[in-house]
Motif scaffolding. Structure first.
Motif, PDB file in Angstrom:
ATOM      1  N   ASN A  36      -6.532  18.152   3.479  1.00 44.77           N
ATOM      2  CA  ASN A  36      -7.132  17.981   2.166  1.00 44.77           C
ATOM      3  C   ASN A  36      -6.132  17.324   1.205  1.00 44.77           C
ATOM      4  O   ASN A  36      -5.932  17.760   0.078  1.00 44.77           O
ATOM      5  N   VAL A  37      -5.480  16.264   1.704  1.00 42.82           N
ATOM      6  CA  VAL A  37      -4.500  15.528   0.912  1.00 42.82           C
ATOM      7  C   VAL A  37      -4.974  14.080   0.791  1.00 42.82           C
ATOM      8  O   VAL A  37      -5.599  13.552   1.722  1.00 42.82           O
ATOM      9  N   GLU A  38      -4.689  13.468  -0.338  1.00 40.06           N
ATOM     10  CA  GLU A  38      -5.093  12.080  -0.527  1.00 40.06           C
ATOM     11  C   GLU A  38      -4.196  11.149   0.285  1.00 40.06           C
ATOM     12  O   GLU A  38      -2.978  11.246   0.229  1.00 40.06           O
ATOM     13  N   VAL A  39      -4.826  10.275   1.048  1.00 37.45           N
ATOM     14  CA  VAL A  39      -4.124   9.298   1.876  1.00 37.45           C
ATOM     15  C   VAL A  39      -4.434   7.913   1.323  1.00 37.45           C
ATOM     16  O   VAL A  39      -5.568   7.624   0.969  1.00 37.45           O
ATOM     17  N   LYS A  40      -3.408   7.072   1.242  1.00 37.37           N
ATOM     18  CA  LYS A  40      -3.588   5.689   0.814  1.00 37.37           C
ATOM     19  C   LYS A  40      -2.894   4.789   1.822  1.00 37.37           C
ATOM     20  O   LYS A  40      -1.961   5.217   2.497  1.00 37.37           O
ATOM     21  N   PHE A  41      -3.368   3.570   1.928  1.00 37.10           N
ATOM     22  CA  PHE A  41      -2.705   2.618   2.805  1.00 37.10           C
ATOM     23  C   PHE A  41      -2.944   1.210   2.282  1.00 37.10           C
ATOM     24  O   PHE A  41      -3.903   0.948   1.559  1.00 37.10           O
ATOM     25  N   ALA A  44     -14.263   6.613   2.536  1.00 31.22           N
ATOM     26  CA  ALA A  44     -13.083   5.964   1.964  1.00 31.22           C
ATOM     27  C   ALA A  44     -13.503   4.870   0.997  1.00 31.22           C
ATOM     28  O   ALA A  44     -14.604   4.326   1.092  1.00 31.22           O
ATOM     29  N   THR A  45     -12.607   4.553   0.081  1.00 32.14           N
ATOM     30  CA  THR A  45     -12.779   3.391  -0.782  1.00 32.14           C
ATOM     31  C   THR A  45     -11.807   2.337  -0.286  1.00 32.14           C
ATOM     32  O   THR A  45     -10.614   2.610  -0.148  1.00 32.14           O
ATOM     33  N   LEU A  46     -12.323   1.155   0.038  1.00 30.41           N
ATOM     34  CA  LEU A  46     -11.483   0.053   0.502  1.00 30.41           C
ATOM     35  C   LEU A  46     -11.589  -1.105  -0.476  1.00 30.41           C
ATOM     36  O   LEU A  46     -12.674  -1.412  -0.965  1.00 30.41           O
ATOM     37  N   TYR A  47     -10.461  -1.729  -0.728  1.00 33.31           N
ATOM     38  CA  TYR A  47     -10.399  -2.934  -1.551  1.00 33.31           C
ATOM     39  C   TYR A  47      -9.935  -4.066  -0.644  1.00 33.31           C
ATOM     40  O   TYR A  47      -8.982  -3.886   0.113  1.00 33.31           O
ATOM     41  N   MET A 106      -5.821  -9.067   2.454  1.00 38.58           N
ATOM     42  CA  MET A 106      -5.158  -7.776   2.278  1.00 38.58           C
ATOM     43  C   MET A 106      -6.238  -6.708   2.135  1.00 38.58           C
ATOM     44  O   MET A 106      -7.327  -6.980   1.654  1.00 38.58           O
ATOM     45  N   ILE A 107      -5.905  -5.493   2.556  1.00 35.69           N
ATOM     46  CA  ILE A 107      -6.822  -4.365   2.434  1.00 35.69           C
ATOM     47  C   ILE A 107      -6.052  -3.166   1.918  1.00 35.69           C
ATOM     48  O   ILE A 107      -4.929  -2.900   2.347  1.00 35.69           O
ATOM     49  N   ARG A 108      -6.659  -2.452   0.980  1.00 34.58           N
ATOM     50  CA  ARG A 108      -6.113  -1.180   0.520  1.00 34.58           C
ATOM     51  C   ARG A 108      -7.196  -0.133   0.714  1.00 34.58           C
ATOM     52  O   ARG A 108      -8.371  -0.396   0.473  1.00 34.58           O
ATOM     53  N   GLY A 109      -6.799   1.032   1.185  1.00 33.45           N
ATOM     54  CA  GLY A 109      -7.749   2.111   1.393  1.00 33.45           C
ATOM     55  C   GLY A 109      -7.275   3.399   0.772  1.00 33.45           C
ATOM     56  O   GLY A 109      -6.067   3.629   0.635  1.00 33.45           O
ATOM     57  N   GLU A 110      -8.236   4.222   0.372  1.00 34.39           N
ATOM     58  CA  GLU A 110      -7.944   5.533  -0.202  1.00 34.39           C
ATOM     59  C   GLU A 110      -8.997   6.514   0.303  1.00 34.39           C
ATOM     60  O   GLU A 110     -10.186   6.205   0.278  1.00 34.39           O
ATOM     61  N   TYR A 111      -8.553   7.668   0.791  1.00 34.66           N
ATOM     62  CA  TYR A 111      -9.483   8.697   1.238  1.00 34.66           C
ATOM     63  C   TYR A 111      -8.770  10.037   1.259  1.00 34.66           C
ATOM     64  O   TYR A 111      -7.546  10.110   1.137  1.00 34.66           O
ATOM     65  N   THR A 112      -9.527  11.111   1.409  1.00 31.59           N
ATOM     66  CA  THR A 112      -8.953  12.446   1.511  1.00 31.59           C
ATOM     67  C   THR A 112      -8.936  12.848   2.978  1.00 31.59           C
ATOM     68  O   THR A 112      -9.967  12.779   3.660  1.00 31.59           O
ATOM     69  N   SER A 113      -7.768  13.234   3.462  1.00 29.96           N
ATOM     70  CA  SER A 113      -7.621  13.634   4.866  1.00 29.96           C
ATOM     71  C   SER A 113      -8.364  14.937   5.120  1.00 29.96           C
ATOM     72  O   SER A 113      -8.175  15.912   4.389  1.00 29.96           O
ATOM     73  N   PRO A 114      -9.189  14.977   6.161  1.00 29.88           N
ATOM     74  CA  PRO A 114      -9.888  16.221   6.475  1.00 29.88           C
ATOM     75  C   PRO A 114      -8.961  17.278   7.071  1.00 29.88           C
ATOM     76  O   PRO A 114      -9.302  18.444   7.126  1.00 29.88           O
ATOM     77  N   TYR A 115      -7.775  16.880   7.504  1.00 33.02           N
ATOM     78  CA  TYR A 115      -6.834  17.827   8.102  1.00 33.02           C
ATOM     79  C   TYR A 115      -6.134  18.686   7.067  1.00 33.02           C
ATOM     80  O   TYR A 115      -6.019  19.882   7.202  1.00 33.02           O
TER      81      TYR A 115
END
Length: 130
Positions: A55-60, A36-39, A44-53
């Motif tokens: 194969n969709v991009e997840v952000k939070f 994941a890429t975390l800022y 505050m924290i923002r994260g971005e990664y691809t779900s292994p379930y």
């Protein structure tokens, strides 16, 4: 020395650094790992990664005591209140998953312009209290 050479736990790194960082973080996941890429900036924290379930991009985004997760496949999601421990530290499943289970990480200073931590207006978040 670069930040990643300090070899402290990622949770300690996030708690102890008041500057803005962009980090590549690896999490254990079944047969492999999620990268994941975390800022992080101003508690505050923002994260971005691809779900292994799926194969969709997840952000939070974690900010102001809430966890806001969303995907590119949905226009609705949940806004989850994150409890705090007696010392006032953020706690909850989301915090534990993204911060305390991190294994490998590499971070570099990053200039925060605020836009990465704006809650997306195109997503409707329903509040869930733990």
């Amino acid at each position: 020395a670069s930040t990643s050479e300090k070899k402290m736990a990622f949770a300690d790194f996030i708690k102890n650094n008041k500057k803005s960082y962009k980090c590549t973080v690896q999490y254990p996941f079944q047969a492999g790992a999620i990268v994941a890429t975390l800022y992080s900036a101003d508690n505050m924290i923002r994260g971005e990664y691809t779900s292994p379930y799926e194969n969709v991009e997840v952000k939070f985004i974690m900010r102001d005591g809430y966890y806001y997760p969303w995907t590119s496949k949905s226009s609705t999601s949940t806004k989850i209140a994150m409890p705090r421990d007696p010392q006032g530290n953020q706690r909850g499943e989301a915090y534990f998953t993204y911060i305390e289970t991190a294994r490998e990480y590499k971070c570099k200073p990053w200039t925060n312009d605020g836009s990465m931590f704006e809650i997306p207006q195109a997503i409707r978040f329903e509040t869930v209290v733990n």
